[in-house]
Design a protein around this motif. Sequence first.
Motif, PDB file in Angstrom:
ATOM      1  N   UNK A  47       0.736  -1.269  -0.113  1.00  0.00           N
ATOM      2  CA  UNK A  47      -0.121  -0.053  -0.220  1.00  0.00           C
ATOM      3  C   UNK A  47       0.918   1.232  -0.035  1.00  0.00           C
ATOM      4  N   UNK A  48       2.081   1.242   0.709  1.00  0.00           N
ATOM      5  CA  UNK A  48       3.000   2.146   0.428  1.00  0.00           C
ATOM      6  C   UNK A  48       3.497   2.645  -0.852  1.00  0.00           C
ATOM      7  N   UNK A  49       3.893   1.542  -1.362  1.00  0.00           N
ATOM      8  CA  UNK A  49       4.521   1.565  -2.865  1.00  0.00           C
ATOM      9  C   UNK A  49       3.229   2.035  -3.690  1.00  0.00           C
ATOM     10  N   UNK A  50       1.888   1.369  -3.495  1.00  0.00           N
ATOM     11  CA  UNK A  50       0.904   1.961  -4.569  1.00  0.00           C
ATOM     12  C   UNK A  50       0.275   3.122  -4.231  1.00  0.00           C
ATOM     13  N   UNK A  51       0.041   3.551  -2.904  1.00  0.00           N
ATOM     14  CA  UNK A  51      -0.916   4.581  -2.683  1.00  0.00           C
ATOM     15  C   UNK A  51      -0.476   5.665  -1.648  1.00  0.00           C
ATOM     16  N   UNK A  52       0.902   5.403  -1.459  1.00  0.00           N
ATOM     17  CA  UNK A  52       1.373   6.616  -0.523  1.00  0.00           C
ATOM     18  C   UNK A  52       1.511   6.477   1.256  1.00  0.00           C
ATOM     19  N   UNK A  53       1.889   7.243   1.796  1.00  0.00           N
ATOM     20  CA  UNK A  53       2.039   7.115   3.057  1.00  0.00           C
ATOM     21  C   UNK A  53       0.680   6.880   3.793  1.00  0.00           C
ATOM     22  N   UNK A  54      -0.012   7.822   3.716  1.00  0.00           N
ATOM     23  CA  UNK A  54      -1.443   7.840   4.515  1.00  0.00           C
ATOM     24  C   UNK A  54      -2.108   6.533   4.420  1.00  0.00           C
ATOM     25  N   UNK A  55      -2.220   5.980   3.333  1.00  0.00           N
ATOM     26  CA  UNK A  55      -3.025   4.497   2.970  1.00  0.00           C
ATOM     27  C   UNK A  55      -2.093   3.539   3.619  1.00  0.00           C
ATOM     28  N   UNK A  56      -0.854   3.567   3.607  1.00  0.00           N
ATOM     29  CA  UNK A  56       0.077   2.672   4.180  1.00  0.00           C
ATOM     30  C   UNK A  56      -0.318   2.696   5.738  1.00  0.00           C
ATOM     31  N   UNK A  57      -0.164   3.964   6.416  1.00  0.00           N
ATOM     32  CA  UNK A  57      -0.368   4.010   7.704  1.00  0.00           C
ATOM     33  C   UNK A  57      -1.711   3.104   8.157  1.00  0.00           C
ATOM     34  N   UNK A  58      -2.785   3.601   7.423  1.00  0.00           N
ATOM     35  CA  UNK A  58      -4.045   2.952   7.678  1.00  0.00           C
ATOM     36  C   UNK A  58      -3.895   1.659   7.658  1.00  0.00           C
ATOM     37  N   UNK A  59      -3.224   0.917   6.550  1.00  0.00           N
ATOM     38  CA  UNK A  59      -3.157  -0.580   6.380  1.00  0.00           C
ATOM     39  C   UNK A  59      -2.428  -0.966   7.619  1.00  0.00           C
ATOM     40  N   UNK A  60      -1.651  -0.556   8.107  1.00  0.00           N
ATOM     41  CA  UNK A  60      -0.561  -0.799   9.431  1.00  0.00           C
ATOM     42  C   UNK A  60      -1.628  -0.897  10.493  1.00  0.00           C
ATOM     43  N   UNK A  61      -2.306  -0.079  10.760  1.00  0.00           N
ATOM     44  CA  UNK A  61      -3.569  -0.024  11.602  1.00  0.00           C
ATOM     45  C   UNK A  61      -4.422  -0.971  11.747  1.00  0.00           C
ATOM     46  N   UNK A  62      -4.803  -1.206  10.560  1.00  0.00           N
ATOM     47  CA  UNK A  62      -5.802  -2.377  10.211  1.00  0.00           C
ATOM     48  C   UNK A  62      -5.091  -3.700  10.320  1.00  0.00           C
ATOM     49  N   UNK A  63      -3.894  -3.704   9.966  1.00  0.00           N
ATOM     50  CA  UNK A  63      -3.254  -4.867  10.090  1.00  0.00           C
ATOM     51  C   UNK A  63      -3.072  -5.284  11.518  1.00  0.00           C
ATOM     52  N   UNK A  64      -2.734  -4.308  12.522  1.00  0.00           N
ATOM     53  CA  UNK A  64      -2.562  -4.561  13.812  1.00  0.00           C
ATOM     54  C   UNK A  64      -3.838  -5.212  14.314  1.00  0.00           C
ATOM     55  N   UNK A  65      -4.905  -4.441  14.079  1.00  0.00           N
ATOM     56  CA  UNK A  65      -6.326  -4.829  14.546  1.00  0.00           C
ATOM     57  C   UNK A  65      -6.582  -6.303  14.160  1.00  0.00           C
ATOM     58  N   UNK A  66      -6.268  -6.566  12.711  1.00  0.00           N
ATOM     59  CA  UNK A  66      -6.668  -7.943  12.390  1.00  0.00           C
ATOM     60  C   UNK A  66      -5.758  -9.080  12.912  1.00  0.00           C
ATOM     61  N   UNK A  67      -4.436  -8.461  13.257  1.00  0.00           N
ATOM     62  CA  UNK A  67      -3.817  -9.649  14.130  1.00  0.00           C
ATOM     63  C   UNK A  67      -4.187  -9.995  15.509  1.00  0.00           C
ATOM     64  N   UNK A  68      -4.873  -8.966  15.886  1.00  0.00           N
ATOM     65  CA  UNK A  68      -5.470  -8.942  17.353  1.00  0.00           C
ATOM     66  C   UNK A  68      -6.763 -10.104  17.299  1.00  0.00           C
ATOM     67  N   UNK A  69      -7.461  -9.556  16.256  1.00  0.00           N
ATOM     68  CA  UNK A  69      -8.803 -10.054  15.990  1.00  0.00           C
ATOM     69  C   UNK A  69      -8.749 -11.643  15.872  1.00  0.00           C
ATOM     70  N   UNK A  70      -7.679 -11.974  14.536  1.00  0.00           N
ATOM     71  CA  UNK A  70      -7.999 -13.199  13.949  1.00  0.00           C
ATOM     72  C   UNK A  70      -6.897 -14.113  14.161  1.00  0.00           C
TER      73      UNK A  70
END
Length: 468
Positions: A47-70
């Motif tokens: 996402x950082x390569x494809x869409x930039x910094x803001x989307x990659x941070x969003x992806x990192x937060x979403x990834x951390x939530x997914x790790x915790x949930x799933x």
Amino acid sequence: MSQSWSRLWPYSASLLAIAAAVAATVVIGRGNVQGFVMLMLVPVMWSAVRFGRAISIFTAVAGSISINLFLLTPSHDLADIDHALALLTYLLVAIVTSGLVSVAREEADCHREQANLARRRSEDITALYDIAQAVAGASDLSDLKRRVENAVAEVMGVSVTLDLTGRESCPPGSCVLVQDTQGRLGCLTVASVSLDDDDRRMLEAVSAQVAMAARRARLAEEMSEARILANTERLRGALLSSVSHDFRTPLGTIIGSATSLLGDEDTFDSEQRRTLLTGVLQAARRLDRFTRNLLDITCIESGAVAPHRDWVDLSDLLGTALGAAEIALTGRAVRIDLPADLPLLWVDFVLMEHVLLNLIENAAKYAPPETAIDITARQDGDAIVVEMFNVCRPAPSDEQMRRLFDKFYRGTVSAEGSGLGLSICRGFMAAHDGAITARRDDARGGIVLTLTFPVAAEQPLSELVCDE
């Protein structure tokens, strides 16, 4: 709708990437926490390569939530210090990685943009150079118009119309003014399309080149017109001076002699009457010669000289010319040196006799009476060279030598003649694909006039006479 989707697409794509990573982790197995944490970094980097910094941070937060949930066992169990550290490490590494990848992406985009800008500038410079090269060779305004329209169409792929009259209107959006510091010179109009910023900048640069070329062309035309006007005035003055001198003098002689002869018949004896009639004849011949010179120069200037060529022996040609110049050569020696094997000339006998007669009379006019005229000939490769030498005192100046073949030019103010003889010789020689030149011979103290004739490819066969 499409705009809303374009805004939501980066977030949706990042969530899909997270889902794919979670699915892959579930398939592979959740036993290795560090392993699936590293796997979950892949969507962040993508996402950082494809869409930039803001989307990659969003992806990192979403990834951390997914790790915790799933992925944590039991679900969202943060009491386990290892799981908590793994999750925190993942979030920090994801954010740092997204930042680094985003910076690298921005730098790559910047370098790519600079490279594209440099390429466009290089293409623009090359195009301007090609157009400037085409414009620089324009000989006049019409040629400039044609060259500019063709060059812009070829280099830029745009059809334009160049108006240099200054009368055409310049509609906004599809026209560029051609102007310099002295004012408007015209306009450059693009056919059937509107100009974007890049095309307008390019055409403005082209219009600056066109303005300089148009100004040069106009100045060249003005200078050419001024030279033509000055030459016309000079020739008019020379013609009037020549006509007034060369017509009035023999006419005065004819009128004076005729008036005397029509007077009292007992006033003159037969010898005196003969002298007066001889003067009338010479004056009439002089008028005839001057009139023929004017007609000849008119034919040369209009390109109406059409030689009627035939095989001519140079010795016969010289003999005829010397006979016609008998009066001018009275009391003067002429030395002739012709090789026996000289090829025949492929020339118009009448025109070449006129050329030699003009040269002989000109030499007799300027050479001191006690000196001889030398005429020599030789074959020099594919040319026959005829040289005529006469003593000239004082020696002519460089300016006189330079203007020797100019129309109406006479070596000295007191010299007789129209000043057309040598100019006519040059025209007749050019009509025979030959040349005439002049040079000083300081060793002998005179001038050498050189005639150069091309040798005909085929010489006529000599007639064989057989005695029976």
